[in-house]
Design an enzyme around this catalytic site. Structure first.
Site, PDB file in Angstrom:
ATOM      1  N   ARG A 180       0.688  -1.330   0.275  1.00 23.24           N
ATOM      2  CA  ARG A 180      -0.175   0.268   0.116  1.00 23.24           C
ATOM      3  C   ARG A 180       0.633   1.341   0.554  1.00 23.24           C
ATOM      4  NH1 ARG A 180      -5.227  -1.300   4.231  1.00 23.24           N
ATOM      5  NH2 ARG A 180      -6.378  -2.330   1.893  1.00 23.24           N
TER       6      ARG A 180
ATOM      7  N   LYS B  78     -18.790 -18.661   1.108  1.00 23.12           N
ATOM      8  CA  LYS B  78     -19.852 -18.475   1.855  1.00 23.12           C
ATOM      9  C   LYS B  78     -21.318 -17.764   0.441  1.00 23.12           C
ATOM     10  CE  LYS B  78     -19.517 -19.291   6.642  1.00 23.12           C
ATOM     11  NZ  LYS B  78     -20.376 -18.253   8.442  1.00 23.12           N
TER      12      LYS B  78
ATOM     13  N   GLY C 149     -13.009  -4.695   1.356  1.00 24.67           N
ATOM     14  CA  GLY C 149     -14.062  -4.197   1.606  1.00 24.67           C
ATOM     15  C   GLY C 149     -15.150  -3.452   0.153  1.00 24.67           C
TER      16      GLY C 149
END
Length: 401
Positions: A36, A197, A377
């Site tokens: 980063r 999931k 995210g």
């Protein structure tokens, strides 16, 4: 693009508040991955090289509005100094007198790192007074932290309404890559979605079936879809309560003209551990006492055959339990084939989100994709079709002068 970039402003002599993402991995007090910081450096070099006074702000970890010594940005400032090859100042606050005095000492081309914005409760609550304290330090705001753009915090969203606001080069590259991947892609376009999931990627799948021509589902998620179709999956990880949802996604995809591709063969084992005895079986013949831990070679071969016909590919999530060999085989093989198609056939390949970066790095192809997003995210929320507050705040903001 709807946001202004550094191409539209003369930064010479200006105080530039640069929102970075210095939330890097740290173990035992040492930074373990400089990715980063390295990706941020071109924007800082450009600003400093053009005579700006660069004021870097960022969050780190979750100090919950309190000063936590182990969460200071001082080590990140030192790492940034090493990456840039120039002196980087550090100040132990991000607003107030100490920060203002540190900014006053900056010379054109100088770089200053402010202390962790999350040491102030006003950061995460997007407090107008805290945002104003940040804005007071600068003439313009440059956001280069796409990875934090899904948070409406003071340093990502609030301050963008108080100063002329621009996208940094990393933010610009991210937005251009993502728009090319799903915003206005060259077709045919496919998406590979893996992970454990269905419940955590429900919005993602729902958005993709309306945007891509082919949706490849792998990982343990595929087990849920297979089970929803009535196939026995043994002791495999799957979500029985999501079977109706999985069938609904398949129906929605069919009505949208999106082809959903599930594995036709899988790798199974009786124990989930490194290098156990394995079998490759058709999805209709999974032994009751085994677990599906990767997709099979025939499934991978079929996907590879399709690659030359694709123009755009988005990848999120590994195809199997890639961190435990040999269940990394499908992910590695397909990733290398995607990298080859990118080089040879001009495939636009965009990957990102969570384990994807680790999986592509493990496959040795992270530099060979068209673009790999280091945002977690934010990348996922963008794939889900959500508006990102940190990006939305840059759209239509007034330019300097």
């Amino acid at each position: 693009m709807p946001v202004q970039t550094l191409d539209t402003v003369n930064v010479a002599g200006l105080r530039v508040l640069l929102r970075a993402d210095l939330n890097v991995p740290v173990r035992d007090g040492k930074i373990t991955d400089l990715t980063r910081i390295e990706r941020l450096s071109p924007t800082i070099r450009e600003l400093a090289g053009k005579g700006a006074k660069v004021i870097v702000c960022s969050h780190f970890d979750r100090p919950k509005g309190k000063r936590v010594l182990s969460m200071s940005l001082a080590p990140m400032a030192a790492a940034l100094e090493e990456v840039l090859g120039q002196h980087v100042r550090f100040v132990e606050d991000c607003t107030g007198i100490a920060a203002e005095q540190a900014v006053e000492l900056l010379v054109p081309g100088g770089v200053l790192v402010l202390e962790n914005t999350r040491f102030h409760a006003g950061e995460e609550s997007n407090d107008p007074a805290f945002a104003a304290g940040l804005a007071k330090l600068a003439n313009i705001f440059v956001n280069d932290a796409f990875s934090a753009a899904h948070r409406a915090h003071a340093s990502t969203e609030g301050v963008a309404h108080l100063l002329p606001a621009y996208a940094g080069r990393l933010m610009q590259a991210e937005l251009e890559a993502l728009n090319a991947a799903l915003g206005s892609p060259v077709r045919p376009v496919a998406a590979i979605v893996g992970g454990a999931k269905v419940s955590t990627k429900l919005e993602l799948l729902g958005n993709l079936v309306g945007k891509v021509d082919v949706l490849v589902i792998g990982g343990a998620m595929a087990n849920t879809f297979l089970a929803a179709q009535g196939k026995a999956v043994g002791r495999s990880l799957q979500e029985a309560e999501m079977h109706d949802t999985a069938r609904g996604i398949l129906a929605r995809a069919a009505s949208a003209g999106c082809r959903v591709v599930l594995p036709t063969d899988v790798v199974v084992a009786r124990a989930f551990k490194p290098n156990p005895p394995t079998q490759t079986v058709p999805v209709d013949a999974v032994p009751a006492d085994t677990m599906i831990l990767d997709i099979g070679a025939a499934s991978v071969a079929t996907l590879i055959q399709w690659l030359p016909s694709l123009k755009t590919l988005v990848w999120n999530g590994p195809l199997g339990a890639f961190e435990t060999p040999p269940f990394d085989a499908a992910t590695v093989t397909l990733a290398q084939a995607v990298a080859a198609a990118t080089r040879k056939h001009g495939l636009r390949s965009v990957g990102g989100g969570g384990d994807t970066v680790s999986a592509l790095r493990h496959a040795g192809v992270i530099e060979q994709f068209s673009y790999v997003s280091s945002a977690g995210g934010a990348f996922l929320e963008w794939l889900e079709g959500k508006s990102l507050p940190g990006v939305a705040a840059l759209e239509g903001t007034p330019s300097l002068g």
